[in-house]
Design an enzyme around this catalytic site. Structure first.
Site, PDB file in Angstrom:
ATOM      1  N   ASP A 192      -3.224   2.648  -5.800  1.00 18.92           N
ATOM      2  CA  ASP A 192      -2.107   2.677  -4.848  1.00 18.92           C
ATOM      3  C   ASP A 192      -1.924   1.388  -4.053  1.00 18.92           C
ATOM      4  O   ASP A 192      -1.234   1.380  -3.051  1.00 18.92           O
ATOM      5  CB  ASP A 192      -2.274   3.856  -3.888  1.00 18.92           C
ATOM      6  CG  ASP A 192      -3.457   3.665  -2.953  1.00 18.92           C
ATOM      7  OD1 ASP A 192      -4.358   2.890  -3.297  1.00 18.92           O
ATOM      8  OD2 ASP A 192      -3.468   4.292  -1.886  1.00 18.92           O
ATOM      9  N   GLU A 193      -2.559   0.305  -4.488  1.00 18.64           N
ATOM     10  CA  GLU A 193      -2.455  -0.942  -3.731  1.00 18.64           C
ATOM     11  C   GLU A 193      -2.322  -2.133  -4.656  1.00 18.64           C
ATOM     12  O   GLU A 193      -2.955  -2.167  -5.707  1.00 18.64           O
ATOM     13  CB  GLU A 193      -3.736  -1.190  -2.927  1.00 18.64           C
ATOM     14  CG  GLU A 193      -3.778  -0.547  -1.582  1.00 18.64           C
ATOM     15  CD  GLU A 193      -5.080  -0.873  -0.882  1.00 18.64           C
ATOM     16  OE1 GLU A 193      -5.399  -2.061  -0.743  1.00 18.64           O
ATOM     17  OE2 GLU A 193      -5.779   0.077  -0.513  1.00 18.64           O
ATOM     18  N   ASP A 198       0.857  -1.187   0.000  1.00 19.93           N
ATOM     19  CA  ASP A 198       0.000   0.000   0.000  1.00 19.93           C
ATOM     20  C   ASP A 198       0.893   1.237   0.000  1.00 19.93           C
ATOM     21  O   ASP A 198       1.753   1.374   0.852  1.00 19.93           O
ATOM     22  CB  ASP A 198      -0.852  -0.043   1.277  1.00 19.93           C
ATOM     23  CG  ASP A 198      -1.976   0.973   1.265  1.00 19.93           C
ATOM     24  OD1 ASP A 198      -2.989   0.730   1.928  1.00 19.93           O
ATOM     25  OD2 ASP A 198      -1.830   2.020   0.611  1.00 19.93           O
TER      26      ASP A 198
END
Length: 429
Positions: free
Chosen positions: A101-102, A6
């Site tokens: 974003d992960e 993350d």
DNA sequence: TCTGGGGTCCTAGGACCC
DNA sequence: TCTGGGGTCCTAGGACCC
């Protein structure tokens, strides 16, 4: 073993990569139209600016504390995301990009020590090559990996990396973790659970299966099993094509004129079509919707959507034609519109395309070659170098973006200039 | 004055079929 | 008075995620 990587405060971190003077300062990034806060640096969080806060309510605090404010710059964030994901895929057996974003990674099983060593290496390389700080958690299931990443972020002693495989440790952590923090447990479910006295993640694991199934459906049961170390949310691996593609925006200001709403719808439709072609799909239906401003209780309200069907296509020109026809059926004059959008649905993949004898949707007719050329030009020279006339040039529906940073990585004119001497912005690389 | 955007999955109920 | 059973597909609405 599943790892979840993350990116920390992703959008704020992206802004910092290209302006290191922002390090140590509070930074926030706003949603479209500079509406509300969608990303905050740790310093901004410490000032008490909540996620999703309407920007105008925090204007005073922002000025008083010297908070650096940015409009969204998705060209920049998307490109940085790609770079991070590319590195991650080098270090994993398989990768599932979960959001901008992960990503979930499938790692070889190993001792806790070797797993920790592995993720520390990933952590170091991503930071070194992209400048983006990440948090990484490893566990037996996706839901537990989420818990591990949560710890990696909150507990400074982990230095951003946490392996959560010890049964005893898992149990003590779950007993302390509020259910609301679990992936898949939202506001509604938290409230329900509270009525039954379920406060911690541990409490949830002790609930009866049949009871969970009845009250929280299979979704809730999967979460329980995942918390107990039994994989129940499948690892999808390399990204599957989307089942629906949506582009919708609020207008910078309210719009009454049909002409401009039509341009907005055409623009959104064209954006959907680009995404559609990128995943090699053909759409055979779309929804078009418009609505007025919900927040203006003093004005008359109107909202409507319509679904239209057509032979599968990925051609912008045909899709825009359909979108315009759909809009004509739902537009009502006399209202101040605030938002319009297009959702493409019912996809077929290129390989599986059912040929319709009476429509030519193969890639060699004239319109399709035109669209192909359009994609190529826009890929090479930047988005919107070429547009379809229906999209309009005036852009009355344009977003309000008063504080956008430069598109350092995706526009030639915005490339960072490195100067020597005192003005140097990068000390290494 | 000013409140984002893009997705997924599940369920219940209705329509329809044999 | 009695009024099948099993299956599929579609849609709307709810919940959740980042």
């Amino acid at each position: 073993m599943i790892a979840l990587v993350d990116c920390n405060n992703f959008y704020a971190s992206c802004e910092r990569v290209f302006d290191p003077s922002l390090n140590g300062k509070p930074v926030v990034v706003l949603s479209n139209n500079d509406g509300c806060v969608i990303a905050r640096s740790n310093e901004a969080k410490a000032l008490g600016i909540p996620m999703g806060a309407p920007a105008f309510k925090y204007k005073q605090l922002v000025e008083a504390e010297g908070v650096k404010v940015f409009s969204t710059n998705f060209a920049l964030y998307g490109d940085m995301s790609h770079r991070v994901m590319n590195i991650l895929s080098d270090y994993a057996r398989d990768i599932e990009v979960y959001s901008i974003d992960e990503a979930f990674l499938e790692l070889e099983s190993g001792s806790p020590e070797s797993l920790l060593e592995q993720i520390r290496e990933i952590h170091r390389i991503v930071k070194k090559h992209t400048g983006i700080p990440v948090s990484i958690g490893v566990a037996q299931t996706k839901t537990l990996a989420k818990v591990a990443t949560h710890l990696a972020k909150k507990d400074l002693t982990t230095r951003g990396c946490k392996v959560l495989t010890d049964q005893y440790e898992i149990k003590t952590i779950l007993d302390r973790l509020p259910v609301s923090e679990i992936w898949g447990i939202g506001r509604r479910t938290t409230k329900k659970l509270a009525m039954w006295g379920v406060e911690s993640a541990g409490d949830l694991t002790r609930l009866d299966d049949d009871f969970i199934l009845r009250e929280l459906t299979v979704v809730g049961l999967r979460t329980k099993k995942e918390l107990m170390g039994e994989p129940s949310v499948v690892f999808e691996g390399t990204s599957k094509p989307r089942k629906a593609i949506c582009t919708a925006r609020s207008f910078g200001s309210m719009i009454r004129d049909y002409e401009y709403i039509e341009q907005a719808v055409a623009t959104h439709c064209a954006a959907c079509a680009v995404k559609l072609r990128k995943q090699h799909s053909f759409a055979s239906s779309m929804m078009v919707f418009v609505h007025t401003n919900y927040f203006r209780k003093d004005l008359p309200q109107y909202k409507r959507n319509i679904v239209v069907e057509f032979p599968a296509t990925q051609n912008s020109i045909e899709l825009i034609r359909q979108a315009k026809e759909a809009l004509r059926k739902i537009y009502k004059p006399g209202y101040d519109y605030k938002k319009a959008g297009v959702i493409l649905m019912d996809f077929q993949q290129a390989e599986a395309l059912q040929e319709d004898m009476f429509t030519d949707n193969t890639l060699d007719d004239k319109d399709n070659r035109l669209v192909e050329a359009l994609d190529l030009v826009n890929e090479k020279y930047g988005r919107n170098t070429l547009k379809i006339a229906d999209e309009g040039l005036k852009n009355k529906h344009a977003l309000k973006q008063t504080r956008r940073s430069n598109s350092y990585t995706t526009r030639w004119n915005d490339i960072l200039e490195i100067k020597s001497g005192s003005d140097r912005r990068h000390s290494d690389d």
